[in-house]
Design a protein around this motif. Sequence first.
Motif, PDB file in Angstrom:
ATOM      1  N   ASN A  81     -43.414  26.856  32.349  1.00 36.36           N
ATOM      2  CA  ASN A  81     -43.361  27.550  31.065  1.00 36.36           C
ATOM      3  C   ASN A  81     -42.681  26.688  29.999  1.00 36.36           C
ATOM      4  O   ASN A  81     -43.161  26.603  28.867  1.00 36.36           O
ATOM      5  N   ALA A  82     -41.593  26.025  30.361  1.00 39.01           N
ATOM      6  CA  ALA A  82     -40.886  25.160  29.399  1.00 39.01           C
ATOM      7  C   ALA A  82     -41.772  23.991  28.960  1.00 39.01           C
ATOM      8  O   ALA A  82     -41.766  23.606  27.786  1.00 39.01           O
ATOM      9  N   LEU A  83     -42.526  23.437  29.888  1.00 37.81           N
ATOM     10  CA  LEU A  83     -43.449  22.357  29.537  1.00 37.81           C
ATOM     11  C   LEU A  83     -44.510  22.864  28.562  1.00 37.81           C
ATOM     12  O   LEU A  83     -44.854  22.189  27.591  1.00 37.81           O
ATOM     13  N   ASP A  84     -45.026  24.064  28.816  1.00 37.80           N
ATOM     14  CA  ASP A  84     -46.066  24.636  27.962  1.00 37.80           C
ATOM     15  C   ASP A  84     -45.560  25.001  26.568  1.00 37.80           C
ATOM     16  O   ASP A  84     -46.348  25.064  25.629  1.00 37.80           O
ATOM     17  N   GLN A  85     -44.271  25.250  26.422  1.00 39.30           N
ATOM     18  CA  GLN A  85     -43.709  25.688  25.148  1.00 39.30           C
ATOM     19  C   GLN A  85     -43.612  24.555  24.122  1.00 39.30           C
ATOM     20  O   GLN A  85     -43.279  24.793  22.963  1.00 39.30           O
ATOM     21  N   ALA A  86     -43.891  23.342  24.538  1.00 35.83           N
ATOM     22  CA  ALA A  86     -43.873  22.187  23.629  1.00 35.83           C
ATOM     23  C   ALA A  86     -45.098  21.332  23.947  1.00 35.83           C
ATOM     24  O   ALA A  86     -45.725  21.493  24.979  1.00 35.83           O
ATOM     25  N   TYR A  87     -45.423  20.446  23.051  1.00 39.14           N
ATOM     26  CA  TYR A  87     -46.485  19.475  23.314  1.00 39.14           C
ATOM     27  C   TYR A  87     -46.169  18.186  22.576  1.00 39.14           C
ATOM     28  O   TYR A  87     -45.905  17.167  23.183  1.00 39.14           O
ATOM     29  N   VAL A  88     -46.145  18.278  21.257  1.00 43.41           N
ATOM     30  CA  VAL A  88     -45.958  17.058  20.468  1.00 43.41           C
ATOM     31  C   VAL A  88     -44.627  16.378  20.779  1.00 43.41           C
ATOM     32  O   VAL A  88     -44.514  15.155  20.679  1.00 43.41           O
ATOM     33  N   GLU A  89     -43.623  17.146  21.197  1.00 43.99           N
ATOM     34  CA  GLU A  89     -42.317  16.573  21.503  1.00 43.99           C
ATOM     35  C   GLU A  89     -42.337  15.721  22.773  1.00 43.99           C
ATOM     36  O   GLU A  89     -41.530  14.813  22.920  1.00 43.99           O
ATOM     37  N   TRP A  90     -43.236  16.016  23.703  1.00 41.79           N
ATOM     38  CA  TRP A  90     -43.328  15.262  24.958  1.00 41.79           C
ATOM     39  C   TRP A  90     -44.145  13.971  24.813  1.00 41.79           C
ATOM     40  O   TRP A  90     -43.966  13.028  25.581  1.00 41.79           O
ATOM     41  N   THR A  91     -45.036  13.953  23.864  1.00 43.92           N
ATOM     42  CA  THR A  91     -46.062  12.914  23.779  1.00 43.92           C
ATOM     43  C   THR A  91     -45.504  11.501  23.663  1.00 43.92           C
ATOM     44  O   THR A  91     -44.582  11.248  22.893  1.00 43.92           O
ATOM     45  N   ARG A  92     -46.114  10.604  24.444  1.00 47.18           N
ATOM     46  CA  ARG A  92     -45.821   9.163  24.440  1.00 47.18           C
ATOM     47  C   ARG A  92     -44.369   8.844  24.774  1.00 47.18           C
ATOM     48  O   ARG A  92     -43.754   7.950  24.185  1.00 47.18           O
ATOM     49  N   LYS A  93     -43.851   9.593  25.743  1.00 45.18           N
ATOM     50  CA  LYS A  93     -42.499   9.347  26.246  1.00 45.18           C
ATOM     51  C   LYS A  93     -42.552   9.350  27.770  1.00 45.18           C
ATOM     52  O   LYS A  93     -43.329  10.093  28.358  1.00 45.18           O
ATOM     53  N   PRO A  94     -41.716   8.543  28.416  1.00 46.71           N
ATOM     54  CA  PRO A  94     -41.743   8.492  29.881  1.00 46.71           C
ATOM     55  C   PRO A  94     -41.100   9.718  30.520  1.00 46.71           C
ATOM     56  O   PRO A  94     -40.236  10.365  29.925  1.00 46.71           O
ATOM     57  N   MET A  95     -41.568  10.008  31.734  1.00 49.25           N
ATOM     58  CA  MET A  95     -40.952  11.062  32.530  1.00 49.25           C
ATOM     59  C   MET A  95     -40.826  10.589  33.965  1.00 49.25           C
ATOM     60  O   MET A  95     -41.638   9.824  34.458  1.00 49.25           O
ATOM     61  N   ALA A  96     -39.758  11.036  34.599  1.00 46.15           N
ATOM     62  CA  ALA A  96     -39.510  10.745  36.008  1.00 46.15           C
ATOM     63  C   ALA A  96     -38.963  12.019  36.629  1.00 46.15           C
ATOM     64  O   ALA A  96     -38.790  13.035  35.948  1.00 46.15           O
ATOM     65  N   ALA A  97     -38.680  11.961  37.935  1.00 51.47           N
ATOM     66  CA  ALA A  97     -38.200  13.167  38.603  1.00 51.47           C
ATOM     67  C   ALA A  97     -37.255  12.840  39.736  1.00 51.47           C
ATOM     68  O   ALA A  97     -37.360  11.789  40.376  1.00 51.47           O
ATOM     69  N   LEU A  98     -36.342  13.770  39.949  1.00 50.80           N
ATOM     70  CA  LEU A  98     -35.555  13.851  41.170  1.00 50.80           C
ATOM     71  C   LEU A  98     -35.968  15.175  41.791  1.00 50.80           C
ATOM     72  O   LEU A  98     -35.760  16.234  41.193  1.00 50.80           O
ATOM     73  N   GLY A  99     -36.592  15.109  42.975  1.00 51.22           N
ATOM     74  CA  GLY A  99     -37.057  16.317  43.631  1.00 51.22           C
ATOM     75  C   GLY A  99     -36.264  16.593  44.891  1.00 51.22           C
ATOM     76  O   GLY A  99     -35.787  15.670  45.554  1.00 51.22           O
ATOM     77  N   TYR A 100     -36.139  17.870  45.222  1.00 52.57           N
ATOM     78  CA  TYR A 100     -35.418  18.240  46.439  1.00 52.57           C
ATOM     79  C   TYR A 100     -36.135  19.379  47.142  1.00 52.57           C
ATOM     80  O   TYR A 100     -36.792  20.207  46.529  1.00 52.57           O
ATOM     81  N   GLY A 101     -36.006  19.369  48.466  1.00 51.68           N
ATOM     82  CA  GLY A 101     -36.619  20.390  49.307  1.00 51.68           C
ATOM     83  C   GLY A 101     -36.992  19.775  50.641  1.00 51.68           C
ATOM     84  O   GLY A 101     -36.682  18.608  50.910  1.00 51.68           O
ATOM     85  N   GLY A 102     -37.686  20.529  51.455  1.00 51.14           N
ATOM     86  CA  GLY A 102     -38.029  20.079  52.799  1.00 51.14           C
ATOM     87  C   GLY A 102     -38.721  18.724  52.840  1.00 51.14           C
ATOM     88  O   GLY A 102     -38.426  17.894  53.688  1.00 51.14           O
TER      89      GLY A 102
END
Length: 194
Positions: free
Chosen positions: A98-119
């Motif tokens: 939902n948070a990703l969907d609430q914006a668009y132009v603000e995300w554009t042409r910027k890098p993203m990475a992740a720290l994931g956790y779980g099984g």
Amino acid sequence: MSTPRIAIIIGSIRDARFADKPAQWLLETAKSLRDDLEFELVDLRDFDLPLFNEAASNLFAPSQDPAAVAWQKKIAEFDGYIFVVAEYNHSITGALKNALDQAYVEWTRKPMAALGYGGVGAARAVEHLRTIAVELQMVPVRNAVHIGGGDFMAVHPMGGDGPISDIEDHILPSLKGTLEDVAWWAKATKAARG
């Protein structure tokens, strides 16, 4: 060029979430490893985002909901993002989507990475997040940090509840690679955006 600013976004809003522990480790460790980037923790709990109900993405029409506009303004402050990702049913949390969907132009042409956790270290959720990021015209980087299996149980409250430092030797190399990717792409995309 000013120092690129990177948001570390906590992607879960549950009361009993585990995210705070790895997010705090990520923030402190990233600051100690990189003086060419600025880091800030951004917690979805601090933004009372309604479910997406705009006429269209803000790529096509300005958002009307004040909470969505406040979120967009916050996200616009950054030159890249590292998401702290829980895996729910092979995907990201509903709150993060939902948070990703609430914006668009603000995300554009910027890098993203992740720290994931779980099984499985949120591997499936991180892969799903990367495909969403592509649609939002972000630059998903290759490296990610995955806290899974025995490492996850060593630090999770339902397991050993140890500090992240107990598993740091297993995940620090991945973090270093992730930060290198984010730094390179943040600088390149920031220069290109002018």
